[in-house]
Enzyme design. Structure first.
Site, short mmCIF file in Angstrom:
data_model
loop_
_atom_site.label_atom_id
_atom_site.label_comp_id
_atom_site.label_asym_id
_atom_site.label_seq_id
_atom_site.Cartn_x
_atom_site.Cartn_y
_atom_site.Cartn_z
N CYS A 1 -10.65 1.24 -0.42
CA CYS A 1 -10.01 2.38 -0.59
C CYS A 1 -11.04 3.60 -0.65
O CYS A 1 -12.06 3.68 -1.30
CB CYS A 1 -9.91 2.42 -2.40
N HIS B 1 -21.75 7.30 0.32
CA HIS B 1 -20.68 6.73 -0.49
C HIS B 1 -19.31 7.03 0.15
O HIS B 1 -18.92 7.97 0.45
CB HIS B 1 -20.55 7.33 -2.06
N ARG C 1 -8.46 -4.02 0.21
CA ARG C 1 -8.23 -2.77 0.56
C ARG C 1 -9.31 -1.98 0.19
O ARG C 1 -9.98 -2.05 -0.94
CB ARG C 1 -7.31 -2.48 -0.71
N HIS D 1 -14.42 2.26 -2.60
CA HIS D 1 -14.55 0.96 -3.33
C HIS D 1 -13.65 -0.09 -2.60
O HIS D 1 -12.55 -0.02 -1.80
CB HIS D 1 -14.18 0.95 -4.65
N ASP E 1 -6.73 -6.42 -3.82
CA ASP E 1 -5.32 -6.34 -3.67
C ASP E 1 -4.70 -5.75 -2.31
O ASP E 1 -3.55 -5.07 -2.27
CB ASP E 1 -4.76 -5.50 -4.94
N CYS F 1 -1.51 4.22 -2.76
CA CYS F 1 -2.31 4.75 -3.89
C CYS F 1 -3.03 6.09 -3.70
O CYS F 1 -3.69 6.30 -4.72
CB CYS F 1 -3.54 3.57 -3.92
#
Ligand code: ZN
Length: 155
Positions: free
Chosen positions: A143, A125, A141, A128, A132, A89
Site C-alpha cells: 500500500c 517512506h 499488498r 506499508h 491481504d 483501498c
C-alpha cells in the site's frame, strides 16, 4: 618479496569487505535541510516524515498504464506495472516490490502493528505492506503513497 605480496593481498581483501559493508547502508544520505530543498512540501511530509496521503486523492491509485514506478526522491526502481492491482483501498497497490529495492521496519504507531516499507536507496517512506493482497499471486499488498513514487511509461 613474498611478504609484500601477502600484505597487498590482505589490504585488497579488507578493501572489498568494507565496500560490501557500504552496499548494505542506504546509499543516499542527505541532511533534512537538503531533503527540504530537493523535495516538494508534500513529498517531504510523506517521504521524510512518514506521512500518508488521503485515500483516493493520489495520482496513481486508479492508474494502470504500462511502465515502471521509481522512488520520487532518488529514482530507485521500486515497482513494475505488472505487479499493480485494483485494491479499491484508495492507494496504489502492488503485490511485489522489485527485489532488493525496498527495506522493511516494524511500525507500531497509531496503535497498530504494521510493516513499514522504505526505499532501500534513500530510506524514503513509501507506505506499508499487508498480507491481504491477491491470493493467486503473492498474497501481499504494498500500500504505497502516490507522492512517494513516480511513474515512467514504457514506450
Ligand atoms: Zn529513494
Amino acid at each position: 618479496m613474498k611478504k609484500i605480496v601477502f600484505l597487498i593481498f590482505l589490504f585488497s581483501l579488507q578493501l572489498s569487505v568494507s565496500q560490501n559493508k557500504k552496499n548494505m547502508e542506504p546509499k543516499i544520505k542527505k541532511t533534512e535541510a537538503e531533503w527540504k530543498a530537493t523535495l516538494s512540501e508534500k513529498q517531504y511530509e510523506i517521504l521524510r516524515n512518514k506521512g500518508t496521503e488521503r485515500a483516493f486523492t493520489g495520482e496513481y491509485w486508479d492508474h494502470f498504464e504500462k511502465g515502471n514506478y521509481v522512488c520520487a526522491a532518488c529514482d530507485n526502481l521500486l515497482f513494475t506495472s505488472d505487479t499493480k492491482f485494483e485494491s479499491h483501498c484508495g492507494w496504489p497497490s502492488f503485490d511485489k516490490a522489485v527485489e532488493g529495492s525496498v527495506i522493511y521496519e516494524k511500525d507500531t504507531s497509531y496503535g497498530m502493528i504494521r510493516t513499514e516499507v522504505m526505499c532501500a536507496k534513500c530510506g524514503g517512506h513509501l507506505g506499508h505492506v499487508f498480507d491481504d493482497g491477491p491470493e493467486e499471486t503473492t498474497g501481499q499488498r504494498y500500500c504505497t503513497n502516490s507522492v512517494s513514487i513516480k511513474f515512467i511509461p514504457i514506450k
